[in-house]
Scaffold this motif. Structure first.
Motif, PDB file in Angstrom:
ATOM      1  N   LEU A  57      11.102  -4.372   2.893  1.00 26.74           N
ATOM      2  CA  LEU A  57      10.564  -5.455   1.599  1.00 26.74           C
ATOM      3  C   LEU A  57      11.238  -4.676   0.510  1.00 26.74           C
ATOM      4  CD1 LEU A  57       7.264  -5.552   2.528  1.00 26.74           C
ATOM      5  CD2 LEU A  57       8.235  -6.945   2.765  1.00 26.74           C
ATOM      6  N   LEU A  58      11.332  -3.227   0.323  1.00 32.37           N
ATOM      7  CA  LEU A  58      12.589  -2.300  -0.862  1.00 32.37           C
ATOM      8  C   LEU A  58      13.480  -2.877  -0.282  1.00 32.37           C
ATOM      9  CD1 LEU A  58      10.621   0.816  -0.399  1.00 32.37           C
ATOM     10  CD2 LEU A  58      10.389  -0.870  -1.958  1.00 32.37           C
ATOM     11  N   VAL A  59      14.083  -2.863   0.427  1.00 27.48           N
ATOM     12  CA  VAL A  59      16.047  -3.617   0.711  1.00 27.48           C
ATOM     13  C   VAL A  59      16.009  -4.752  -0.012  1.00 27.48           C
ATOM     14  CG1 VAL A  59      17.419  -3.541   2.430  1.00 27.48           C
ATOM     15  CG2 VAL A  59      16.326  -1.823   2.377  1.00 27.48           C
ATOM     16  N   THR A  60      15.258  -5.540   0.852  1.00 30.90           N
ATOM     17  CA  THR A  60      15.606  -6.867  -0.228  1.00 30.90           C
ATOM     18  C   THR A  60      14.991  -7.349  -0.862  1.00 30.90           C
ATOM     19  OG1 THR A  60      13.480  -8.262   1.699  1.00 30.90           O
ATOM     20  CG2 THR A  60      15.866  -7.999   2.217  1.00 30.90           C
ATOM     21  N   ALA A  61      13.937  -6.701  -2.081  1.00 26.57           N
ATOM     22  CA  ALA A  61      13.561  -6.944  -3.024  1.00 26.57           C
ATOM     23  C   ALA A  61      14.265  -7.254  -4.137  1.00 26.57           C
ATOM     24  CB  ALA A  61      12.200  -6.095  -3.018  1.00 26.57           C
ATOM     25  N   ASP A  62      13.938  -7.779  -5.953  1.00 27.95           N
ATOM     26  CA  ASP A  62      14.942  -7.028  -6.574  1.00 27.95           C
ATOM     27  C   ASP A  62      14.476  -5.918  -7.541  1.00 27.95           C
ATOM     28  OD1 ASP A  62      15.319  -9.247  -9.180  1.00 27.95           O
ATOM     29  OD2 ASP A  62      14.186  -7.461  -9.332  1.00 27.95           O
ATOM     30  N   ILE A  63      15.585  -5.580  -7.726  1.00 24.50           N
ATOM     31  CA  ILE A  63      15.686  -4.262  -8.075  1.00 24.50           C
ATOM     32  C   ILE A  63      14.710  -3.569  -9.069  1.00 24.50           C
ATOM     33  CG2 ILE A  63      18.099  -4.603 -10.057  1.00 24.50           C
ATOM     34  CD1 ILE A  63      17.511  -1.735  -7.259  1.00 24.50           C
TER      35      ILE A  63
ATOM     36  N   GLN B 182       8.724   1.569  -5.494  1.00 26.65           N
ATOM     37  CA  GLN B 182       8.847   3.125  -5.832  1.00 26.65           C
ATOM     38  C   GLN B 182       7.940   4.092  -6.170  1.00 26.65           C
ATOM     39  OE1 GLN B 182      10.273   4.288  -3.449  1.00 26.65           O
ATOM     40  NE2 GLN B 182      12.359   3.063  -2.701  1.00 26.65           N
ATOM     41  N   ALA B 183       7.153   3.215  -7.780  1.00 28.67           N
ATOM     42  CA  ALA B 183       6.671   4.165  -8.937  1.00 28.67           C
ATOM     43  C   ALA B 183       5.553   4.209  -7.760  1.00 28.67           C
ATOM     44  CB  ALA B 183       6.796   4.101  -9.702  1.00 28.67           C
ATOM     45  N   TRP B 184       4.756   3.247  -7.489  1.00 30.35           N
ATOM     46  CA  TRP B 184       3.595   3.233  -6.668  1.00 30.35           C
ATOM     47  C   TRP B 184       3.264   3.893  -4.956  1.00 30.35           C
ATOM     48  CZ3 TRP B 184       1.133   1.934  -2.099  1.00 30.35           C
ATOM     49  CH2 TRP B 184      -0.222   1.508  -2.521  1.00 30.35           C
ATOM     50  N   LEU B 185       4.693   4.402  -4.267  1.00 31.58           N
ATOM     51  CA  LEU B 185       4.274   4.479  -3.188  1.00 31.58           C
ATOM     52  C   LEU B 185       4.725   6.072  -3.163  1.00 31.58           C
ATOM     53  CD1 LEU B 185       6.801   2.953  -1.556  1.00 31.58           C
ATOM     54  CD2 LEU B 185       5.193   2.563  -0.809  1.00 31.58           C
ATOM     55  N   VAL B 186       4.906   6.409  -4.682  1.00 34.41           N
ATOM     56  CA  VAL B 186       5.598   8.094  -4.316  1.00 34.41           C
ATOM     57  C   VAL B 186       3.765   8.425  -4.990  1.00 34.41           C
ATOM     58  CG1 VAL B 186       5.396   8.686  -7.258  1.00 34.41           C
ATOM     59  CG2 VAL B 186       6.796   9.578  -5.281  1.00 34.41           C
ATOM     60  N   GLY B 187       2.457   7.799  -5.125  1.00 36.63           N
ATOM     61  CA  GLY B 187       1.411   8.392  -5.725  1.00 36.63           C
ATOM     62  C   GLY B 187       1.443   9.220  -7.061  1.00 36.63           C
ATOM     63  N   SER B 188       0.281   8.579  -7.182  1.00 43.29           N
ATOM     64  CA  SER B 188       0.689   8.610  -9.325  1.00 43.29           C
ATOM     65  C   SER B 188      -0.482   8.715  -9.515  1.00 43.29           C
ATOM     66  CB  SER B 188       2.112   8.460  -9.985  1.00 43.29           C
ATOM     67  OG  SER B 188       1.405   8.823 -11.268  1.00 43.29           O
TER      68      SER B 188
ATOM     69  N   ALA C 125       0.775  -9.780  -9.258  1.00 44.24           N
ATOM     70  CA  ALA C 125       1.118  -7.732  -9.495  1.00 44.24           C
ATOM     71  C   ALA C 125      -0.203  -7.915 -10.471  1.00 44.24           C
ATOM     72  CB  ALA C 125       2.928  -8.563 -10.599  1.00 44.24           C
ATOM     73  N   ASP C 126      -0.966  -8.058 -11.123  1.00 49.75           N
ATOM     74  CA  ASP C 126      -1.775  -7.728 -11.677  1.00 49.75           C
ATOM     75  C   ASP C 126      -2.280  -6.406 -10.285  1.00 49.75           C
ATOM     76  OD1 ASP C 126      -4.361  -6.988 -12.495  1.00 49.75           O
ATOM     77  OD2 ASP C 126      -4.107  -8.141 -13.864  1.00 49.75           O
ATOM     78  N   SER C 127      -2.785  -4.758 -11.250  1.00 43.37           N
ATOM     79  CA  SER C 127      -2.927  -4.146 -11.282  1.00 43.37           C
ATOM     80  C   SER C 127      -3.322  -3.898 -10.283  1.00 43.37           C
ATOM     81  CB  SER C 127      -2.369  -2.533 -11.205  1.00 43.37           C
ATOM     82  OG  SER C 127      -4.006  -2.651 -12.398  1.00 43.37           O
ATOM     83  N   VAL C 128      -4.319  -4.430 -10.472  1.00 36.92           N
ATOM     84  CA  VAL C 128      -6.470  -4.416  -9.759  1.00 36.92           C
ATOM     85  C   VAL C 128      -5.829  -5.082  -8.789  1.00 36.92           C
ATOM     86  CG1 VAL C 128      -8.457  -5.629  -9.460  1.00 36.92           C
ATOM     87  CG2 VAL C 128      -7.437  -4.061 -12.249  1.00 36.92           C
ATOM     88  N   GLY C 129      -5.126  -6.564  -8.520  1.00 38.76           N
ATOM     89  CA  GLY C 129      -4.397  -7.424  -7.294  1.00 38.76           C
ATOM     90  C   GLY C 129      -3.897  -6.584  -6.138  1.00 38.76           C
TER      91      GLY C 129
ATOM     92  N   VAL D 287       1.043  -3.474   2.622  1.00 39.77           N
ATOM     93  CA  VAL D 287       0.376  -4.727   1.867  1.00 39.77           C
ATOM     94  C   VAL D 287       0.741  -4.530   0.065  1.00 39.77           C
ATOM     95  CG1 VAL D 287      -1.410  -5.661   1.100  1.00 39.77           C
ATOM     96  CG2 VAL D 287      -0.815  -4.384   3.579  1.00 39.77           C
ATOM     97  N   ALA D 288       0.678  -3.546  -0.556  1.00 41.17           N
ATOM     98  CA  ALA D 288       0.552  -3.256  -2.441  1.00 41.17           C
ATOM     99  C   ALA D 288       2.500  -3.186  -2.668  1.00 41.17           C
ATOM    100  CB  ALA D 288       0.856  -2.214  -2.413  1.00 41.17           C
ATOM    101  N   VAL D 289       3.205  -3.029  -1.195  1.00 42.83           N
ATOM    102  CA  VAL D 289       4.998  -3.430  -1.684  1.00 42.83           C
ATOM    103  C   VAL D 289       5.493  -4.699  -1.425  1.00 42.83           C
ATOM    104  CG1 VAL D 289       7.271  -3.032  -1.204  1.00 42.83           C
ATOM    105  CG2 VAL D 289       5.697  -0.962  -1.140  1.00 42.83           C
ATOM    106  N   PHE D 290       4.252  -5.631  -0.495  1.00 45.74           N
ATOM    107  CA  PHE D 290       4.567  -6.833  -0.307  1.00 45.74           C
ATOM    108  C   PHE D 290       4.226  -7.307  -1.900  1.00 45.74           C
ATOM    109  CE2 PHE D 290       2.810 -11.007   1.035  1.00 45.74           C
ATOM    110  CZ  PHE D 290       3.668 -11.717   1.795  1.00 45.74           C
ATOM    111  N   MET D 291       2.859  -7.166  -1.733  1.00 44.52           N
ATOM    112  CA  MET D 291       2.294  -7.796  -3.214  1.00 44.52           C
ATOM    113  C   MET D 291       3.468  -7.712  -3.986  1.00 44.52           C
ATOM    114  SD  MET D 291      -0.401  -8.963  -2.169  1.00 44.52           S
ATOM    115  CE  MET D 291      -0.767  -9.552  -4.096  1.00 44.52           C
ATOM    116  N   VAL D 292       4.002  -6.602  -4.524  1.00 44.25           N
ATOM    117  CA  VAL D 292       4.941  -5.986  -6.243  1.00 44.25           C
ATOM    118  C   VAL D 292       5.807  -6.635  -5.561  1.00 44.25           C
ATOM    119  CG1 VAL D 292       5.855  -4.197  -7.196  1.00 44.25           C
ATOM    120  CG2 VAL D 292       3.607  -3.937  -6.203  1.00 44.25           C
ATOM    121  N   THR D 293       6.755  -6.801  -4.149  1.00 41.65           N
ATOM    122  CA  THR D 293       8.115  -7.517  -4.265  1.00 41.65           C
ATOM    123  C   THR D 293       8.059  -8.540  -3.887  1.00 41.65           C
ATOM    124  OG1 THR D 293       7.935  -6.292  -2.307  1.00 41.65           O
ATOM    125  CG2 THR D 293       8.803  -5.130  -3.602  1.00 41.65           C
TER     126      THR D 293
END
Lengths: 365, 300
Positions: free
Chosen positions: A202-208, A215-221, A150-154, A134-140
């Motif tokens: 989603l990642l393959v089809t999204a804007d780079i 990706q930065a979100w997905l890795v956990g930080s 794309a606001d981070s709280v959203g 869902v997060a990646v969907f929101m971002v991409t």
């Protein structure tokens, strides 16, 4: 025979004088509980270690602050310069680590107890997978459309909803006249795989540019946490942990299976549903605050069990081990390595081998 | 026989006496005088799983202070009946009455204070000690604030002693033999302090010697005034150890009563399709079932 010595045990706070291994009870006012010295000792030790690492995490940075000054400032007695750096700049990151670690540790302890299987962590039950998708969907997908979305709280809130939805989906798919641990795990793995496939697509089809952010979100930080984000996560997890603390007493008999629990007067379906909901939400809060940090929820309860020499995942100790692991990994990622890595990379590097160790050990038995 | 033990324990001193005393002190408030009212009763019960009904319109009353055993062929609904009596299953129609009250309307915790249940083949977490498992039997008597008291410790200690597992108290349950493990589980059910014990196949997976050992323990419990309801597979063990047999077939009760009155060659054929000879037990006062089968049977 000296009969005088045998009778004056009464003022010792009602410690039951039962011989051998039936655990003695302790009573403080109206509260009484089983006295388990080792568990208490390990828990206190873990709490101290967590506090130490927490302060250490704050003291390290471009402008190092000595540990005693950090502790003094946290206790409200520091100088003004320190106060700004510590409370305003560094505290959110450390606090986020603490909250996310505790949330993941407790969440893992609950799911592993429900499935009666150490593999059943929120990572495997699809909760983190669903949140990520869902997060990646929101971002991409909607990222280009509206900046507000794309606001981070959203993104965080959407991730929480995604985790909750996937967790419930797995639970209902696994339901068959009760919950069987293996079935829960199998369905969790299947749903996770589907979620991962969607995320990849989603990642393959999204804007780079969106992909890089995803990706930065997905890795956990824990990078760049603000007080506003941390405050939401703090209150949410405190409320959830309060519910867990209340229900925990009725939850314990579930370690023996549904029927034994029912025989002991526990409404097991309801107790389990409430605890699972708390576990899913805790994992969701953690994921929305720091991304899907891998392996903490899997490893923390298992480490806590072994440290506390307890047959089932102890909730408090699991949370503390989770916090220790997460803040520690973040510290290592920031300081000990030549390049600064996101915390998720380090927890995976520690967690992966530990999972292998667990599996090999189970094999050898 | 049970009533005699309850009321007449001041005189005489046989071997069972310490057990009886233990049992009386175990029961706290639950131990009322044994009267003739059935402590547990099913009235017009229809029950099943999902849409499929296993038992239809069944009436049964469990007599107080004796061992009642439910027997019957596989799939006849004997475990279903036990699970219904213990409130694990909710009947689609009819009611189960526990001490005069509809069991569905009672609080789960109050049911657990009156009725101890041992499910089939329960599993404890690895590494859990015997003492900790038996201590879990106190759960219905505890609350969030009052999680453990010296009373609890004393009851658990007595439950361990009664089942002869005090020496194993420190051992992890998963390291015990099957027979010992079953004793420990029964001990946990005892620590609940109930007058009524429901045991679902307590001898499953046990060899004959251990099965006898566990059933002797069950008999001790009944001698101390408890009402026991259990499901057994072995007909001769059921006959030897029960005072009341419930014979089931296809979801209904075929016969009910003392083994001497119930067990006949005709009934066994009707219930199980088993050809057998029923003879006098050479070591007891109950009938003994000698199944025929086809192999090595001398005609006549």
């Amino acid at each position: 025979m000296n009969a005088t010595n045998t009778t004056d045990t009464t003022d010792v706070a009602d410690v039951a004088d039962v011989k051998r291994s039936v655990a003695p009870g302790v009573r403080l006012g109206h509260v009484s509980f089983v006295w388990r010295p080792w568990l208490v000792f390990v828990t206190l030790l873990l709490a101290s270690a967590t506090f130490l690492v927490f302060c250490l995490s704050i003291s390290v940075g471009d402008f190092p602050i000595e540990l005693p000054r950090v502790i003094a400032t946290i206790l409200g007695q520091g100088e003004r310069v320190d106060k700004f750096v510590i409370m305003d700049l560094r505290m959110p990151r450390a606090l986020a680590g603490l909250i996310v670690g505790i949330a993941l540790g407790v969440s893992g302890a609950i799911t592993q107890s429900i499935a009666r299987n150490p593999l059943a962590s929120p990572d495997i039950l699809g909760i983190t997978g669903g949140a990520s998708t869902v997060a990646v969907f929101m971002v991409t997908v909607s990222g280009g459309a509206a900046a507000a979305v794309a606001d981070s709280v959203g993104v965080s809130a959407a991730a929480l909803a995604g985790g909750l939805g996937t967790g419930l989906l797995v639970y209902f798919l696994a339901w068959r006249r009760g919950i069987d641990g293996f079935r829960l795990i199998l369905i969790g793995i299947s749903v996770s795989a589907v979620m991962e496939a969607i995320t990849s697509w989603l990642l393959v089809t999204a804007d780079i540019r969106d992909v890089a952010r995803a990706q930065a979100w997905l890795v956990g930080s824990l990078d760049g946490r603000s007080w506003d984000e941390v405050r939401v996560a703090l209150w949410c997890s405190l409320a959830l942990l309060a519910v867990v603390a209340v229900v925990a007493f009725q939850f314990r008999p579930l370690h023996f299976g549904d029927e034994v629990a029912a025989g002991l007067g526990v409404r097991y379906s309801m107790v389990r549903a409430v605890m699972l909901l708390c576990a899913v939400l805790l994992a969701g809060v953690a994921v929305s605050a720091a991304g899907p940090v891998p392996f903490v929820a899997l490893v923390a309860p298992q480490v806590a069990m072994r440290l506390a020499r307890f047959p089932t995942p102890p909730l408090v100790a699991s949370g503390l081990v989770g916090a220790l692991l997460l803040i520690g990994a973040d510290l290592v990622a920031r300081t000990a390595l030549p390049v600064t890595l996101p915390v998720g990379v380090v927890t995976a590097a520690i967690g992966g081998p530990f999972l292998v160790y667990l599996l090999v050990r189970a094999n050898l038995r | 026989m049970a009533a005699e033990h309850i009321t007449g324990n001041e005189s005489g001193a046989d071997d069972a006496r310490p057990l009886v005393d233990d049992a009386r002190s175990l029961g706290d408030d639950a131990r009322s005088a044994v009267d003739d009212l059935p402590p547990l009763e099913a009235r017009g019960v229809t029950v099943g799983y999902g849409g499929r009904m296993v038992i239809e319109d069944l009436d049964v009353a469990i007599p107080p202070g004796v061992i009642t055993t439910i027997i019957g062929p596989n799939g006849c609904g004997k475990s279903t009946l036990l699970r219904t009596l213990s409130r694990l299953l909710k009947p689609a129609k009819g009611t189960v009455v526990l001490d005069g009250a509809d069991i569905v309307k009672l609080k789960t915790r109050d049911v657990a204070k009156k009725l101890g249940l041992l499910p089939q083949a329960p599993v404890a977490p690895d590494g859990l000690t015997v003492a900790d498992l038996v201590a879990k039997g106190r759960h219905p008597h505890q609350s969030w604030l009052r999680q453990w008291s010296s009373d609890d410790a004393a009851v658990v200690e007595r439950a361990l002693a009664m089942t002869g597992v005090s020496d194993l108290a420190d051992r992890p349950v998963d390291t015990l033999s099957g027979g010992q493990r079953q004793r420990v589980w029964i001990s946990m059910t005892l620590a609940q302090g109930t007058d009524l014990l429901l045991l679902d196949e307590p001898t499953t997976y046990l060899d004959l010697a251990h099965a006898i050992d566990v059933l002797d323990l069950v008999d001790d419990l009944h001698e101390s005034g408890r009402t026991v309801v259990m499901v057994l597979h072995d007909l001769n063990l059921a006959t030897r150890y029960s005072d009341n047999l419930i014979v089931m077939r296809a979801g209904s009760i075929l016969a009910e009563g003392h083994p001497r009155d119930v067990i006949t060659a005709e009934l066994l054929y009707e219930a199980f399709g088993l050809r057998a000879k029923v003879i006098d037990d050479p070591v007891g006062d109950r009938p003994l079932i000698v199944p025929m089968g086809r192999a090595h049977v001398q005609s006549g």
